[in-house]
Design a protein around this motif. Structure first.
Motif, PDB file in Angstrom:
ATOM      1  N   THR A 150      11.429  -2.998   2.504  1.00 15.90           N
ATOM      2  CA  THR A 150      10.854  -2.290   1.426  1.00 15.90           C
ATOM      3  C   THR A 150      11.924  -2.610   0.389  1.00 15.90           C
ATOM      4  O   THR A 150      11.912  -2.817  -0.929  1.00 15.90           O
ATOM      5  CB  THR A 150      10.990  -0.933   1.790  1.00 15.90           C
ATOM      6  OG1 THR A 150       9.937  -0.600   2.590  1.00 15.90           O
ATOM      7  CG2 THR A 150      10.468  -0.034   0.440  1.00 15.90           C
ATOM      8  N   ASP A 170      11.015  -4.226  -3.039  1.00 17.76           N
ATOM      9  CA  ASP A 170      11.083  -3.464  -4.269  1.00 17.76           C
ATOM     10  C   ASP A 170      12.169  -3.791  -5.261  1.00 17.76           C
ATOM     11  O   ASP A 170      11.791  -3.991  -6.682  1.00 17.76           O
ATOM     12  CB  ASP A 170      11.127  -1.853  -4.031  1.00 17.76           C
ATOM     13  CG  ASP A 170      10.952  -1.114  -5.214  1.00 17.76           C
ATOM     14  OD1 ASP A 170      10.064  -1.206  -5.893  1.00 17.76           O
ATOM     15  OD2 ASP A 170      11.762  -0.380  -5.622  1.00 17.76           O
ATOM     16  N   SER A 196       5.644 -10.362   0.903  1.00 17.39           N
ATOM     17  CA  SER A 196       5.948  -9.369   0.111  1.00 17.39           C
ATOM     18  C   SER A 196       4.916  -9.338  -1.069  1.00 17.39           C
ATOM     19  O   SER A 196       4.175  -8.353  -1.628  1.00 17.39           O
ATOM     20  CB  SER A 196       7.211  -9.592  -0.593  1.00 17.39           C
ATOM     21  OG  SER A 196       7.425  -8.553  -1.265  1.00 17.39           O
ATOM     22  N   ALA A 208       1.204  -7.995  -0.420  1.00 23.68           N
ATOM     23  CA  ALA A 208       0.967  -6.715  -0.476  1.00 23.68           C
ATOM     24  C   ALA A 208       1.399  -5.760  -1.761  1.00 23.68           C
ATOM     25  O   ALA A 208       0.954  -4.594  -1.914  1.00 23.68           O
ATOM     26  CB  ALA A 208       2.001  -6.092   0.660  1.00 23.68           C
ATOM     27  N   ARG A 209       1.611  -6.569  -2.843  1.00 28.56           N
ATOM     28  CA  ARG A 209       2.236  -5.867  -3.885  1.00 28.56           C
ATOM     29  C   ARG A 209       1.140  -5.205  -4.489  1.00 28.56           C
ATOM     30  O   ARG A 209       1.118  -3.910  -5.113  1.00 28.56           O
ATOM     31  CB  ARG A 209       2.974  -6.992  -4.919  1.00 28.56           C
ATOM     32  CG  ARG A 209       4.284  -7.565  -4.397  1.00 28.56           C
ATOM     33  CD  ARG A 209       4.936  -8.099  -5.565  1.00 28.56           C
ATOM     34  NE  ARG A 209       5.346  -7.375  -6.387  1.00 28.56           N
ATOM     35  CZ  ARG A 209       6.615  -6.684  -6.569  1.00 28.56           C
ATOM     36  NH1 ARG A 209       7.209  -6.591  -5.390  1.00 28.56           N
ATOM     37  NH2 ARG A 209       6.774  -5.974  -7.426  1.00 28.56           N
ATOM     38  N   ILE A 258       0.423  -1.922  -2.914  1.00 25.20           N
ATOM     39  CA  ILE A 258       1.555  -1.088  -3.098  1.00 25.20           C
ATOM     40  C   ILE A 258       1.372  -0.419  -4.492  1.00 25.20           C
ATOM     41  O   ILE A 258       1.768   0.679  -4.923  1.00 25.20           O
ATOM     42  CB  ILE A 258       2.641  -1.459  -2.589  1.00 25.20           C
ATOM     43  CG1 ILE A 258       2.511  -1.966  -1.086  1.00 25.20           C
ATOM     44  CG2 ILE A 258       3.876  -0.511  -2.812  1.00 25.20           C
ATOM     45  CD1 ILE A 258       3.876  -2.348  -0.536  1.00 25.20           C
ATOM     46  N   VAL A 311       8.855   4.191  -2.005  1.00 21.05           N
ATOM     47  CA  VAL A 311       7.928   3.150  -1.608  1.00 21.05           C
ATOM     48  C   VAL A 311       7.496   2.977  -0.162  1.00 21.05           C
ATOM     49  O   VAL A 311       6.332   2.464   0.223  1.00 21.05           O
ATOM     50  CB  VAL A 311       8.583   1.574  -2.311  1.00 21.05           C
ATOM     51  CG1 VAL A 311       7.502   0.418  -1.984  1.00 21.05           C
ATOM     52  CG2 VAL A 311       8.566   1.751  -3.902  1.00 21.05           C
ATOM     53  N   HIS A 312       8.690   3.200   0.570  1.00 24.62           N
ATOM     54  CA  HIS A 312       8.633   2.992   1.922  1.00 24.62           C
ATOM     55  C   HIS A 312       7.511   4.184   2.525  1.00 24.62           C
ATOM     56  O   HIS A 312       6.894   3.619   3.289  1.00 24.62           O
ATOM     57  CB  HIS A 312       9.815   3.043   2.691  1.00 24.62           C
ATOM     58  CG  HIS A 312       9.891   2.916   4.001  1.00 24.62           C
ATOM     59  ND1 HIS A 312       9.811   1.524   4.557  1.00 24.62           N
ATOM     60  CD2 HIS A 312      10.260   3.461   5.191  1.00 24.62           C
ATOM     61  CE1 HIS A 312       9.999   1.442   5.772  1.00 24.62           C
ATOM     62  NE2 HIS A 312      10.095   2.892   6.229  1.00 24.62           N
ATOM     63  N   TRP A 314       5.051   5.447   0.893  1.00 25.52           N
ATOM     64  CA  TRP A 314       3.727   5.108   0.631  1.00 25.52           C
ATOM     65  C   TRP A 314       3.038   3.776   1.268  1.00 25.52           C
ATOM     66  O   TRP A 314       2.093   3.650   1.722  1.00 25.52           O
ATOM     67  CB  TRP A 314       3.904   4.873  -0.876  1.00 25.52           C
ATOM     68  CG  TRP A 314       2.651   4.099  -1.660  1.00 25.52           C
ATOM     69  CD1 TRP A 314       2.467   2.932  -2.204  1.00 25.52           C
ATOM     70  CD2 TRP A 314       1.043   4.694  -1.577  1.00 25.52           C
ATOM     71  NE1 TRP A 314       1.262   2.801  -2.520  1.00 25.52           N
ATOM     72  CE2 TRP A 314       0.551   3.644  -2.323  1.00 25.52           C
ATOM     73  CE3 TRP A 314       0.675   5.880  -1.242  1.00 25.52           C
ATOM     74  CZ2 TRP A 314      -0.875   3.717  -2.777  1.00 25.52           C
ATOM     75  CZ3 TRP A 314      -0.843   5.895  -1.275  1.00 25.52           C
ATOM     76  CH2 TRP A 314      -1.565   5.053  -2.222  1.00 25.52           C
ATOM     77  N   ARG A 315       4.061   2.682   1.493  1.00 28.28           N
ATOM     78  CA  ARG A 315       3.776   1.636   2.092  1.00 28.28           C
ATOM     79  C   ARG A 315       3.447   1.672   3.647  1.00 28.28           C
ATOM     80  O   ARG A 315       2.370   1.004   4.099  1.00 28.28           O
ATOM     81  CB  ARG A 315       4.713   0.713   2.054  1.00 28.28           C
ATOM     82  CG  ARG A 315       4.837  -0.718   2.826  1.00 28.28           C
ATOM     83  CD  ARG A 315       5.868  -1.554   2.254  1.00 28.28           C
ATOM     84  NE  ARG A 315       7.156  -1.439   3.105  1.00 28.28           N
ATOM     85  CZ  ARG A 315       7.222  -1.869   4.429  1.00 28.28           C
ATOM     86  NH1 ARG A 315       6.491  -2.554   5.201  1.00 28.28           N
ATOM     87  NH2 ARG A 315       8.439  -1.274   5.186  1.00 28.28           N
ATOM     88  N   ARG A 316       3.990   2.629   4.109  1.00 30.79           N
ATOM     89  CA  ARG A 316       3.771   2.780   5.639  1.00 30.79           C
ATOM     90  C   ARG A 316       2.385   3.343   5.830  1.00 30.79           C
ATOM     91  O   ARG A 316       1.641   3.000   6.866  1.00 30.79           O
ATOM     92  CB  ARG A 316       4.648   3.997   6.170  1.00 30.79           C
ATOM     93  CG  ARG A 316       6.106   3.216   6.333  1.00 30.79           C
ATOM     94  CD  ARG A 316       7.181   4.488   6.940  1.00 30.79           C
ATOM     95  NE  ARG A 316       6.655   4.884   8.135  1.00 30.79           N
ATOM     96  CZ  ARG A 316       6.226   6.214   8.252  1.00 30.79           C
ATOM     97  NH1 ARG A 316       6.308   7.098   7.235  1.00 30.79           N
ATOM     98  NH2 ARG A 316       5.741   6.614   9.322  1.00 30.79           N
ATOM     99  N   LEU A 355      -0.990   0.616   3.633  1.00 36.23           N
ATOM    100  CA  LEU A 355      -1.129  -0.911   4.260  1.00 36.23           C
ATOM    101  C   LEU A 355      -1.964  -0.723   5.471  1.00 36.23           C
ATOM    102  O   LEU A 355      -2.489  -1.746   6.110  1.00 36.23           O
ATOM    103  CB  LEU A 355       0.145  -1.613   4.418  1.00 36.23           C
ATOM    104  CG  LEU A 355       0.770  -2.112   3.116  1.00 36.23           C
ATOM    105  CD1 LEU A 355       2.260  -2.926   3.225  1.00 36.23           C
ATOM    106  CD2 LEU A 355      -0.109  -2.684   2.144  1.00 36.23           C
TER     107      LEU A 355
END
Length: 248
Positions: A27, A31, A91, A94-95, A98, A199-200, A202-204, A207
């Motif tokens: 992350t 980011d 990365s 996934a942008r 995210i 971000v972490h 949310w990303r967890r 995705l």
């Protein structure tokens, strides 16, 4: 000067789920430094602000290097770390998910000719040969895609898990508190730590499931509300100048 609201934000975000350091580093690079190197002191300052010990960061960096995700080189006495082509590619893939802006995309109903297993991050199965997905999903060649005019109210309970609903509720509560309680004026390293943890968290979650419109979900689903808050907070707390962190 850090405030109680800042410390509470860092603590609450850190407590949302297991903190795997290698994943947190993914992350950080994704980011803050998707297309530039991060020097060792800057990376240590960011991870230290989050509460990660240097030994844990070193072990995690070694894992990411072994996986071909991060490369490191020496510049004098300082180490420079950056994403490899593989890391940048993963990365970048996934942008959109995210960082994409909140939207109300149309859902597609996919009918397959035979029972099949599809990527659960793109397709939600609602019957042996029936799947729901967003418009950007790659539909199998032998499948038929339909755009339903409306979706039944029972569908949300069919495609959601209780664990995911609860996780989004927890994230939504934390993000709401940050938006309401945390004032502007953070230092560069504080902004970096806050962004990475937002971000972490949310990303967890985002995705792990298909990107479906709100109409496909139950009234208990907070995924779309979280996306709006993440978008707002990342705009409000913009990416800091990494050189300013190095100078502190």
């Amino acid at each position: 000067m850090p405030t109680d609201a800042y410390f509470q934000a860092i603590s609450s975000l850190s407590s949302l789920g297991p903190m795997r350091v290698w994943s947190l580093l993914v992350t950080v690079f994704g980011d803050l430094a998707p297309d530039r190197p991060l020097d060792g002191p800057t990376l240590s300052a960011i991870m230290g602000e989050i509460g990660i010990k240097p030994e844990a960061s070193r072990v995690a960096l070694h894992r990411l290097r072994s996986d071909g995700w991060v490369g490191s080189e020496k510049q004098g006495r300082t180490s420079l770390h950056s994403l490899t082509p593989k890391g940048r590619s993963d990365s970048k893939a996934a942008r959109a998910r995210i960082y994409g802006q909140p939207r109300e995309a149309e859902a597609l109903m996919i009918l397959t000719s035979a029972p099949v297993e599809l990527d659960q991050t793109q397709f939600a199965q609602i019957a042996p040969r029936v799947f729901l997905c967003g418009p950007s999903a790659s539909i199998p060649l032998d499948a038929i895609g339909l755009a339903p005019q409306s979706l039944p109210k029972w569908l949300g309970a069919q495609i959601e898990t209780e664990a995911m609903r609860d996780a989004y509720k927890s994230l939504h509560a934390v993000l709401t508190d940050i938006a309401e309680e945390l004032e502007d004026g953070l230092t560069a390293v504080q902004t970096a730590a806050l962004r990475v943890l937002i971000v972490h968290g949310w990303r967890r979650l985002t995705l792990k499931h298909p990107d479906l419109p709100r109409a496909a979900h139950s009234s208990d689903w907070r995924g779309h509300d979280c996306r709006a808050l993440v978008s707002h907070l990342l705009t409000r707390f913009a990416r800091p100048d990494l050189d300013a962190i190095k100078a502190t």
